[in-house]
Scaffold this motif. Structure first.
Motif, PDB file in Angstrom:
ATOM      1  N   GLU A  41       0.752  -1.091  -0.069  1.00 20.69           N
ATOM      2  CA  GLU A  41       0.051  -0.130  -0.039  1.00 20.69           C
ATOM      3  C   GLU A  41       0.897   1.069  -0.096  1.00 20.69           C
ATOM      4  O   GLU A  41       0.484   2.284  -0.702  1.00 20.69           O
ATOM      5  CB  GLU A  41      -1.055   0.127   1.355  1.00 20.69           C
ATOM      6  N   GLU A  42       1.939   1.410   0.833  1.00 22.99           N
ATOM      7  CA  GLU A  42       2.993   2.487   0.689  1.00 22.99           C
ATOM      8  C   GLU A  42       3.599   2.561  -0.567  1.00 22.99           C
ATOM      9  O   GLU A  42       3.671   3.641  -1.005  1.00 22.99           O
ATOM     10  CB  GLU A  42       3.984   2.092   2.004  1.00 22.99           C
ATOM     11  N   GLY A  43       3.863   1.618  -1.265  1.00 19.68           N
ATOM     12  CA  GLY A  43       4.510   1.368  -2.662  1.00 19.68           C
ATOM     13  C   GLY A  43       3.233   1.898  -3.577  1.00 19.68           C
ATOM     14  O   GLY A  43       3.392   2.760  -4.437  1.00 19.68           O
ATOM     15  N   SER A  44       2.056   1.690  -3.489  1.00 17.59           N
ATOM     16  CA  SER A  44       1.243   2.199  -4.175  1.00 17.59           C
ATOM     17  C   SER A  44       0.765   3.846  -4.087  1.00 17.59           C
ATOM     18  O   SER A  44       0.762   4.451  -4.984  1.00 17.59           O
ATOM     19  CB  SER A  44      -0.270   1.635  -4.039  1.00 17.59           C
ATOM     20  N   GLU A  45       0.900   4.220  -2.849  1.00 13.89           N
ATOM     21  CA  GLU A  45       0.829   5.500  -2.785  1.00 13.89           C
ATOM     22  C   GLU A  45       1.895   6.267  -3.459  1.00 13.89           C
ATOM     23  O   GLU A  45       1.820   7.292  -4.173  1.00 13.89           O
ATOM     24  CB  GLU A  45       0.805   5.799  -1.089  1.00 13.89           C
ATOM     25  N   GLU A  46       3.120   5.843  -3.384  1.00 17.68           N
ATOM     26  CA  GLU A  46       4.323   6.436  -4.234  1.00 17.68           C
ATOM     27  C   GLU A  46       3.952   6.420  -5.567  1.00 17.68           C
ATOM     28  O   GLU A  46       4.517   7.351  -6.041  1.00 17.68           O
ATOM     29  CB  GLU A  46       5.539   5.737  -3.450  1.00 17.68           C
ATOM     30  N   ASN A  47       3.692   4.993  -5.971  1.00 14.76           N
ATOM     31  CA  ASN A  47       3.507   5.246  -7.241  1.00 14.76           C
ATOM     32  C   ASN A  47       2.233   6.231  -8.135  1.00 14.76           C
ATOM     33  O   ASN A  47       2.470   6.763  -8.833  1.00 14.76           O
ATOM     34  CB  ASN A  47       3.197   3.736  -7.823  1.00 14.76           C
ATOM     35  N   LYS A  48       1.176   6.381  -6.956  1.00 15.80           N
ATOM     36  CA  LYS A  48       0.282   7.257  -7.408  1.00 15.80           C
ATOM     37  C   LYS A  48       1.093   9.030  -7.459  1.00 15.80           C
ATOM     38  O   LYS A  48       0.610   9.674  -8.467  1.00 15.80           O
ATOM     39  CB  LYS A  48      -0.845   7.335  -6.336  1.00 15.80           C
ATOM     40  N   VAL A  49       1.602   9.142  -6.761  1.00 13.97           N
ATOM     41  CA  VAL A  49       2.336  10.398  -6.704  1.00 13.97           C
ATOM     42  C   VAL A  49       3.286  10.644  -8.076  1.00 13.97           C
ATOM     43  O   VAL A  49       3.254  11.734  -8.467  1.00 13.97           O
ATOM     44  CB  VAL A  49       3.449  10.420  -5.454  1.00 13.97           C
ATOM     45  N   HIS A  50       4.105   9.630  -8.295  1.00 17.04           N
ATOM     46  CA  HIS A  50       4.816   9.710  -9.369  1.00 17.04           C
ATOM     47  C   HIS A  50       4.120   9.685 -10.717  1.00 17.04           C
ATOM     48  O   HIS A  50       4.353  10.558 -11.568  1.00 17.04           O
ATOM     49  CB  HIS A  50       5.601   8.125  -9.385  1.00 17.04           C
ATOM     50  N   ILE A  51       2.986   9.004 -10.868  1.00 25.17           N
ATOM     51  CA  ILE A  51       2.031   9.222 -11.842  1.00 25.17           C
ATOM     52  C   ILE A  51       1.371  10.599 -12.129  1.00 25.17           C
ATOM     53  O   ILE A  51       1.549  11.223 -13.015  1.00 25.17           O
ATOM     54  CB  ILE A  51       1.019   7.972 -11.779  1.00 25.17           C
ATOM     55  N   VAL A  52       0.853  11.192 -10.707  1.00 23.99           N
ATOM     56  CA  VAL A  52       0.454  12.303 -11.079  1.00 23.99           C
ATOM     57  C   VAL A  52       1.456  13.222 -11.470  1.00 23.99           C
ATOM     58  O   VAL A  52       1.290  14.402 -12.015  1.00 23.99           O
ATOM     59  CB  VAL A  52      -0.209  12.710  -9.592  1.00 23.99           C
ATOM     60  N   GLU A  53       2.629  13.309 -10.710  1.00 22.64           N
ATOM     61  CA  GLU A  53       3.639  14.012 -11.342  1.00 22.64           C
ATOM     62  C   GLU A  53       4.059  14.111 -12.744  1.00 22.64           C
ATOM     63  O   GLU A  53       4.513  14.991 -13.491  1.00 22.64           O
ATOM     64  CB  GLU A  53       4.899  14.078 -10.446  1.00 22.64           C
TER      65      GLU A  53
END
Length: 56
Positions: A41-53
């Motif tokens: 879940e923590e990795g998923s949150e980080e991936n979401k941030v990278h996708i948005v950026e």
């Protein structure tokens, strides 16, 4: 017929010990699974941030 309470108690204690071992084993599996889920879940949150950026 006379019951052998000491023998019954010994068998009950043995069964209890076996069940406790199973509880500890399943608890370890559960703890490991929950830790992996948290990491995912923590990795998923980080991936979401990278996708948005990346979309900016």
């Amino acid at each position: 017929m006379e019951r052998n309470y000491q023998k019954e108690a010994a068998l009950a204690n043995k069964k209890n010990a076996e069940l406790q071992e199973q509880v500890f084993a399943y608890q370890a599996l559960y703890d490991d699974a929950m830790q992996k889920l948290k990491q995912y879940e923590e990795g998923s949150e980080e991936n979401k941030v990278h996708i948005v950026e990346a979309d900016k």
